[in-house]
Design a protein around this motif. Structure first.
Motif, short mmCIF file in Angstrom:
data_model
loop_
_atom_site.label_atom_id
_atom_site.label_comp_id
_atom_site.label_asym_id
_atom_site.label_seq_id
_atom_site.Cartn_x
_atom_site.Cartn_y
_atom_site.Cartn_z
N LEU A 1 0.82 -1.20 0.00
CA LEU A 1 0.00 0.00 0.00
C LEU A 1 0.86 1.26 0.00
CD1 LEU A 1 -2.82 -1.14 2.43
CD2 LEU A 1 -2.98 -0.83 -0.05
N VAL A 2 1.96 1.25 0.72
CA VAL A 2 2.87 2.39 0.73
C VAL A 2 3.45 2.59 -0.67
CG1 VAL A 2 5.10 3.21 1.61
CG2 VAL A 2 3.44 2.22 3.19
N ALA A 3 3.90 1.51 -1.28
CA ALA A 3 4.48 1.59 -2.62
C ALA A 3 3.44 2.06 -3.63
CB ALA A 3 5.06 0.24 -3.03
N GLU A 4 2.23 1.56 -3.54
CA GLU A 4 1.18 1.99 -4.47
C GLU A 4 0.87 3.47 -4.30
OE1 GLU A 4 -2.23 -0.54 -3.95
OE2 GLU A 4 -1.30 -2.21 -5.01
N GLY A 5 0.89 3.95 -3.06
CA GLY A 5 0.67 5.38 -2.82
C GLY A 5 1.75 6.23 -3.47
N ARG A 6 2.99 5.79 -3.36
CA ARG A 6 4.09 6.51 -4.00
C ARG A 6 3.93 6.50 -5.52
NH1 ARG A 6 8.71 3.78 -0.43
NH2 ARG A 6 8.54 5.14 1.39
N ASN A 7 3.55 5.36 -6.07
CA ASN A 7 3.36 5.27 -7.52
C ASN A 7 2.23 6.18 -8.00
OD1 ASN A 7 5.46 3.46 -7.81
ND2 ASN A 7 4.14 1.66 -7.76
N ARG A 8 1.15 6.26 -7.23
CA ARG A 8 0.04 7.15 -7.61
C ARG A 8 0.49 8.60 -7.58
NH1 ARG A 8 -3.04 3.28 -4.91
NH2 ARG A 8 -2.90 4.37 -2.92
N ARG A 9 1.27 8.97 -6.56
CA ARG A 9 1.77 10.35 -6.50
C ARG A 9 2.69 10.64 -7.68
NH1 ARG A 9 1.89 8.89 -1.12
NH2 ARG A 9 4.14 8.62 -1.06
N LEU A 10 3.56 9.69 -8.03
CA LEU A 10 4.44 9.86 -9.17
C LEU A 10 3.64 9.99 -10.46
CD1 LEU A 10 7.26 9.97 -10.41
CD2 LEU A 10 7.25 7.47 -10.44
N ASP A 11 2.62 9.16 -10.63
CA ASP A 11 1.75 9.25 -11.80
C ASP A 11 1.10 10.63 -11.90
OD1 ASP A 11 2.32 6.68 -12.61
OD2 ASP A 11 0.46 5.81 -11.79
N ALA A 12 0.67 11.17 -10.76
CA ALA A 12 0.04 12.49 -10.75
C ALA A 12 1.04 13.56 -11.16
CB ALA A 12 -0.53 12.79 -9.37
N VAL A 13 2.25 13.49 -10.66
CA VAL A 13 3.28 14.46 -11.02
C VAL A 13 3.59 14.37 -12.50
CG1 VAL A 13 5.73 15.05 -10.72
CG2 VAL A 13 4.30 14.61 -8.72
N LEU A 14 3.75 13.17 -13.04
CA LEU A 14 4.04 12.99 -14.45
C LEU A 14 2.89 13.50 -15.32
CD1 LEU A 14 5.71 9.46 -14.40
CD2 LEU A 14 6.84 11.68 -14.71
N SER A 15 1.67 13.27 -14.90
CA SER A 15 0.51 13.78 -15.64
C SER A 15 0.51 15.30 -15.66
CB SER A 15 -0.79 13.28 -15.01
OG SER A 15 -0.94 11.91 -15.22
N GLU A 16 0.83 15.91 -14.54
CA GLU A 16 0.90 17.39 -14.48
C GLU A 16 1.98 17.90 -15.42
OE1 GLU A 16 1.31 19.12 -10.58
OE2 GLU A 16 -0.20 17.76 -9.76
N MET A 17 3.12 17.21 -15.45
CA MET A 17 4.22 17.64 -16.31
C MET A 17 3.81 17.54 -17.79
SD MET A 17 7.45 15.93 -14.30
CE MET A 17 8.68 16.41 -15.50
N LYS A 18 3.11 16.48 -18.15
CA LYS A 18 2.64 16.33 -19.52
C LYS A 18 1.66 17.42 -19.89
CE LYS A 18 3.22 11.40 -20.36
NZ LYS A 18 2.55 10.13 -20.63
N GLU A 19 0.76 17.76 -18.96
CA GLU A 19 -0.23 18.80 -19.21
C GLU A 19 0.45 20.15 -19.41
OE1 GLU A 19 -3.55 18.69 -19.72
OE2 GLU A 19 -3.26 16.51 -19.70
N LYS A 20 1.49 20.43 -18.66
CA LYS A 20 2.21 21.70 -18.79
C LYS A 20 2.97 21.78 -20.11
CE LYS A 20 2.72 22.65 -13.90
NZ LYS A 20 3.65 22.78 -12.78
N GLU A 21 3.39 20.62 -20.63
CA GLU A 21 4.11 20.59 -21.90
C GLU A 21 3.20 20.90 -23.08
OE1 GLU A 21 6.01 16.79 -22.24
OE2 GLU A 21 7.58 17.29 -20.81
N ARG A 22 1.93 20.65 -22.94
CA ARG A 22 0.98 20.84 -24.05
C ARG A 22 0.63 22.25 -24.22
NH1 ARG A 22 -3.04 15.70 -23.10
NH2 ARG A 22 -1.42 14.18 -23.38
#
Length: 111
Positions: free
Chosen positions: A90-111
Motif C-alpha cells: 500500500l505504501v508503494a502503491e501510494g508513491r506510484n500514484r503520487r508519481l503518476d500524478a506528477v508525471l501527468s501534471e508535467m505532460k499537461e504543462k508541456e501541451r
C-alpha cells in the motif's frame, strides 16, 4: 517469538519451491504425506521433512484421524503474511500514484 522471527521462519519456509507446491495443494484441502508426495520425484520421508519445516514456521498443522495424519493449511498464518506484505504494498502503491500524478501534471504543462 517476535513478529520478525515468525516472518523470517515463514518466508524461509516458503523460499523452497516444493514447500510452496505443498502449500498450494493444501489450499484445496487437507492431505496425507502420501498424497502430498505424489506429484514430486522424492520419497515420503523427504516430503515429511518439508512438512516439518512448514510446521515449524506455523504454516501447517497435522491432526490424527485413526491411522491417517492429514496435514492442514493454517490459513490464519498466511493471512498474517499477507497483512505484512500489504502494509508495504500500500505504501508503494501510494508513491506510484503520487508519481503518476506528477508525471501527468508535467505532460499537461508541456501541451
Amino acid at each position: 517469538m517476535s513478529e520478525s522471527a515468525e516472518l523470517d521462519k515463514a518466508f524461509l519456509a516458503l523460499a523452497d519451491p516444493v514447500r510452496r507446491a505443498i502449500i498450494a495443494r493444501l489450499s484445496r484441502g487437507p492431505a496425507t504425506v502420501t498424497e502430498l508426495a505424489e506429484p514430486h520425484a522424492m520419497t515420503k520421508q523427504a516430503v515429511s521433512k518439508h512438512i516439518h519445516v512448514l510446521e515449524q514456521a506455523g504454516l501447517v498443522t497435522r491432526s490424527r484421524d485413526a491411522q491417517r495424519r492429514p496435514v492442514h493449511l493454517d490459513a490464519a498464518a498466511l493471512e498474517r503474511l499477507t497483512a505484512w506484505i500489504d502494509r508495504y504494498r500500500l505504501v508503494a502503491e501510494g508513491r506510484n500514484r503520487r508519481l503518476d500524478a506528477v508525471l501527468s501534471e508535467m505532460k499537461e504543462k508541456e501541451r
